[in-house]
Design a protein around this motif. Sequence first.
Motif, PDB file in Angstrom:
ATOM      1  N   GLN A 169       0.809  -1.091  -0.038  1.00  0.00           N
ATOM      2  CA  GLN A 169       0.033   0.051  -0.101  1.00  0.00           C
ATOM      3  C   GLN A 169       0.875   1.448   0.150  1.00  0.00           C
ATOM      4  O   GLN A 169       2.005   1.449   0.700  1.00  0.00           O
ATOM      5  CB  GLN A 169      -1.071  -0.163   1.214  1.00  0.00           C
ATOM      6  N   SER A 170       0.620   2.199  -0.865  1.00  0.00           N
ATOM      7  CA  SER A 170       1.262   3.335  -0.961  1.00  0.00           C
ATOM      8  C   SER A 170       1.275   4.330   0.086  1.00  0.00           C
ATOM      9  O   SER A 170       0.376   4.520   0.931  1.00  0.00           O
ATOM     10  CB  SER A 170       0.956   4.325  -2.287  1.00  0.00           C
ATOM     11  N   GLU A 230      13.454  -3.236 -10.844  1.00  0.00           N
ATOM     12  CA  GLU A 230      13.569  -3.544 -12.196  1.00  0.00           C
ATOM     13  C   GLU A 230      12.078  -2.863 -13.096  1.00  0.00           C
ATOM     14  O   GLU A 230      12.484  -2.764 -14.292  1.00  0.00           O
ATOM     15  CB  GLU A 230      13.666  -5.033 -12.573  1.00  0.00           C
ATOM     16  N   GLN A 231      11.196  -2.971 -12.532  1.00  0.00           N
ATOM     17  CA  GLN A 231       9.966  -2.717 -13.038  1.00  0.00           C
ATOM     18  C   GLN A 231       9.741  -1.060 -13.208  1.00  0.00           C
ATOM     19  O   GLN A 231       9.099  -0.807 -14.215  1.00  0.00           O
ATOM     20  CB  GLN A 231       8.597  -3.339 -12.360  1.00  0.00           C
ATOM     21  N   GLN A 232       9.956  -0.371 -12.359  1.00  0.00           N
ATOM     22  CA  GLN A 232       9.697   1.050 -12.552  1.00  0.00           C
ATOM     23  C   GLN A 232      10.804   1.865 -11.795  1.00  0.00           C
ATOM     24  O   GLN A 232      11.817   2.431 -12.798  1.00  0.00           O
ATOM     25  CB  GLN A 232       8.527   1.535 -11.495  1.00  0.00           C
ATOM     26  N   PRO A 387      -1.475  -6.775  -4.679  1.00  0.00           N
ATOM     27  CA  PRO A 387      -0.268  -7.817  -4.960  1.00  0.00           C
ATOM     28  C   PRO A 387       0.988  -7.038  -5.668  1.00  0.00           C
ATOM     29  O   PRO A 387       0.600  -6.071  -6.191  1.00  0.00           O
ATOM     30  CB  PRO A 387      -0.878  -8.634  -5.808  1.00  0.00           C
ATOM     31  N   LEU A 388       2.151  -7.597  -5.553  1.00  0.00           N
ATOM     32  CA  LEU A 388       3.220  -6.989  -5.958  1.00  0.00           C
ATOM     33  C   LEU A 388       3.160  -6.387  -7.420  1.00  0.00           C
ATOM     34  O   LEU A 388       3.460  -5.428  -7.778  1.00  0.00           O
ATOM     35  CB  LEU A 388       4.214  -8.137  -5.985  1.00  0.00           C
ATOM     36  N   LYS A 389       2.763  -7.277  -8.328  1.00  0.00           N
ATOM     37  CA  LYS A 389       2.648  -6.881  -9.776  1.00  0.00           C
ATOM     38  C   LYS A 389       1.685  -5.916  -9.952  1.00  0.00           C
ATOM     39  O   LYS A 389       2.120  -4.972 -10.982  1.00  0.00           O
ATOM     40  CB  LYS A 389       2.326  -8.319 -10.576  1.00  0.00           C
ATOM     41  N   LYS A 390       0.756  -5.941  -9.355  1.00  0.00           N
ATOM     42  CA  LYS A 390      -0.224  -4.981  -9.568  1.00  0.00           C
ATOM     43  C   LYS A 390       0.352  -3.570  -9.092  1.00  0.00           C
ATOM     44  O   LYS A 390       0.058  -2.570  -9.593  1.00  0.00           O
ATOM     45  CB  LYS A 390      -1.672  -5.309  -9.006  1.00  0.00           C
ATOM     46  N   PHE A 391       1.008  -3.531  -7.895  1.00  0.00           N
ATOM     47  CA  PHE A 391       1.385  -2.518  -7.242  1.00  0.00           C
ATOM     48  C   PHE A 391       2.490  -1.892  -8.343  1.00  0.00           C
ATOM     49  O   PHE A 391       2.726  -0.735  -8.441  1.00  0.00           O
ATOM     50  CB  PHE A 391       2.154  -2.878  -5.876  1.00  0.00           C
ATOM     51  N   ALA A 392       3.515  -2.827  -8.896  1.00  0.00           N
ATOM     52  CA  ALA A 392       4.265  -2.467  -9.810  1.00  0.00           C
ATOM     53  C   ALA A 392       3.657  -1.601 -10.964  1.00  0.00           C
ATOM     54  O   ALA A 392       4.563  -0.745 -11.528  1.00  0.00           O
ATOM     55  CB  ALA A 392       5.255  -3.479 -10.247  1.00  0.00           C
ATOM     56  N   SER A 394       1.064   0.311 -10.841  1.00  0.00           N
ATOM     57  CA  SER A 394       0.193   1.346 -10.494  1.00  0.00           C
ATOM     58  C   SER A 394       0.849   2.647 -10.628  1.00  0.00           C
ATOM     59  O   SER A 394       2.182   2.726 -10.409  1.00  0.00           O
ATOM     60  CB  SER A 394      -0.492   0.974  -9.072  1.00  0.00           C
ATOM     61  N   THR A 395       0.345   3.769 -10.738  1.00  0.00           N
ATOM     62  CA  THR A 395       0.655   4.737 -10.889  1.00  0.00           C
ATOM     63  C   THR A 395      -0.014   5.802  -9.868  1.00  0.00           C
ATOM     64  O   THR A 395      -1.243   5.723  -9.932  1.00  0.00           O
ATOM     65  CB  THR A 395       0.755   5.589 -12.124  1.00  0.00           C
ATOM     66  N   LEU A 396       0.591   6.926  -9.433  1.00  0.00           N
ATOM     67  CA  LEU A 396      -0.204   7.768  -8.634  1.00  0.00           C
ATOM     68  C   LEU A 396      -0.003   9.248  -9.202  1.00  0.00           C
ATOM     69  O   LEU A 396       1.155   9.791  -9.554  1.00  0.00           O
ATOM     70  CB  LEU A 396       0.239   7.894  -7.212  1.00  0.00           C
ATOM     71  N   THR A 397      -1.170   9.926  -9.546  1.00  0.00           N
ATOM     72  CA  THR A 397      -1.309  11.467 -10.031  1.00  0.00           C
ATOM     73  C   THR A 397      -1.469  12.353  -8.922  1.00  0.00           C
ATOM     74  O   THR A 397      -1.874  11.835  -7.762  1.00  0.00           O
ATOM     75  CB  THR A 397      -2.020  11.622 -10.914  1.00  0.00           C
ATOM     76  N   LYS A 398      -1.269  13.699  -8.925  1.00  0.00           N
ATOM     77  CA  LYS A 398      -1.533  14.691  -8.239  1.00  0.00           C
ATOM     78  C   LYS A 398      -2.900  15.311  -8.427  1.00  0.00           C
ATOM     79  O   LYS A 398      -3.280  16.316  -8.064  1.00  0.00           O
ATOM     80  CB  LYS A 398      -0.581  15.757  -8.395  1.00  0.00           C
ATOM     81  N   THR A 399      -3.963  14.302  -8.768  1.00  0.00           N
ATOM     82  CA  THR A 399      -5.287  14.814  -8.920  1.00  0.00           C
ATOM     83  C   THR A 399      -6.141  14.629  -7.635  1.00  0.00           C
ATOM     84  O   THR A 399      -7.501  14.836  -7.913  1.00  0.00           O
ATOM     85  CB  THR A 399      -5.735  14.093 -10.382  1.00  0.00           C
ATOM     86  N   VAL A 400      -5.717  14.142  -6.731  1.00  0.00           N
ATOM     87  CA  VAL A 400      -6.515  13.575  -5.597  1.00  0.00           C
ATOM     88  C   VAL A 400      -7.470  14.666  -5.224  1.00  0.00           C
ATOM     89  O   VAL A 400      -8.641  14.573  -4.704  1.00  0.00           O
ATOM     90  CB  VAL A 400      -6.004  13.154  -4.478  1.00  0.00           C
ATOM     91  N   MET A 401      -6.920  15.901  -5.215  1.00  0.00           N
ATOM     92  CA  MET A 401      -7.613  17.242  -4.480  1.00  0.00           C
ATOM     93  C   MET A 401      -8.525  17.882  -5.465  1.00  0.00           C
ATOM     94  O   MET A 401      -9.117  18.709  -5.204  1.00  0.00           O
ATOM     95  CB  MET A 401      -6.755  17.979  -3.674  1.00  0.00           C
TER      96      MET A 401
END
Length: 402
Positions: A169-170, A230-232, A387-392, A394-401
């Motif tokens: 979890q991020s 390796e992935q990101q 899970p690990l591969k799904k987390f790898a 995933s991306t997070l943008t600055k649009t939460v607010m």
Amino acid sequence: MNDGMVELVGRRPVTFGRRKVTPRACVADSKRHLRAFLSEVLEDLGFVTSECASADELQTVLATELPDLILLGVATDGIEPGRFLEILVREAFAGKVLAVGARESIIVRAVRQVGEEYGLAMLPPLTTPFGAEALRERVAMLLPEEPAPSPAVHVGEALHAGWLELWYQSKIDARTLVRSGAEALVRMRHPTWGVVPPAYFIPEPHDPHLRDLSEFVIDRAMRDWHYLLEQQSPVDLSINLPASYLREPQAVRDLCRRVPTHPAFGGLTVEIDSEEAIRDLDLLTEVAREVGLHNIGLSIDNLGANWPALMELDRIPFVKLKADRQFVTGSGNDRLKRTVCRHIVELAQGYGARAVAQGVESRADLVAANELGFDFVQGFLFGKPMPLKKFARSTLTKTVME
């Protein structure tokens, strides 16, 4: 037949008492990215999933996985739905079939009609674009009534069988809303009940398998760190360990030895529950001095109403203080919760540590965390553990607010 145990013969779910076994689903689609997306959504709903891209693969899945649900991707440039339906009919598939395709698609409507004519249990089609809730409504009758096995699975069995894995979890910078790290959380993927929450397998404090579980967490987290690199890009990880594990000098030395020597390694945080941490402050002060030389920091987890125990100390061995989710969730509208959180932030600032708010589930929680001065936030607002591969991926943008 014994009371409390009913088995349905064939390809339907099995029920033990009032508990229904986790359902299985196969995603049949020629496009790899669509299969991955649909599988992830189904797993979040509680399914154990498999995938197939061709009719031949479907036959193998039917023979080995015994799915309760087939998600059939229907597109003009995709798989041949008639061939898939033919196999399902020939194999006397007894589960549900859900066609997924474009809105107003003639092919989608035809697939449902033909399937019903041949006796398949066709669900109302799912048209794109759709949300997770729409998919949940279609498959609600297959979802487990209860999420985990009873009695609880012994952690020794889970370790020996290889059922344990780490989900992530991020952790988010409260000001920039950029991912600044991730917490590793133990999950068990049981062959019958699917993904099981920790409450059903975490050992008691004096269980001899607690050490084995701790070593599993350390080894898997370090292996996963290399995979994420390796992935990101490198991700600073946090893991949860009991203070009792750190009482053994050899365990502390082994922990230091296992951290990556790669120049991209930014550090490891070890989170310790607040009750244990407060009870073992002297021990953890010594541990923090040793592990700090290896870029490992200690964090106090689930700090709440017991925060006064940390007052008036000369120093603390923790680089982060993490507020308990019960005081963070809903803090925007609860004066008592805000008061506890404010004291935790002030404690962290006074000791030169960072303050973390876990349990941020709404924008109001995030606004409160920012106003209170938390450095990092964590919670469902930014995504559930995955899970690990799904987390790898995933991306997070600055649009939460926004």
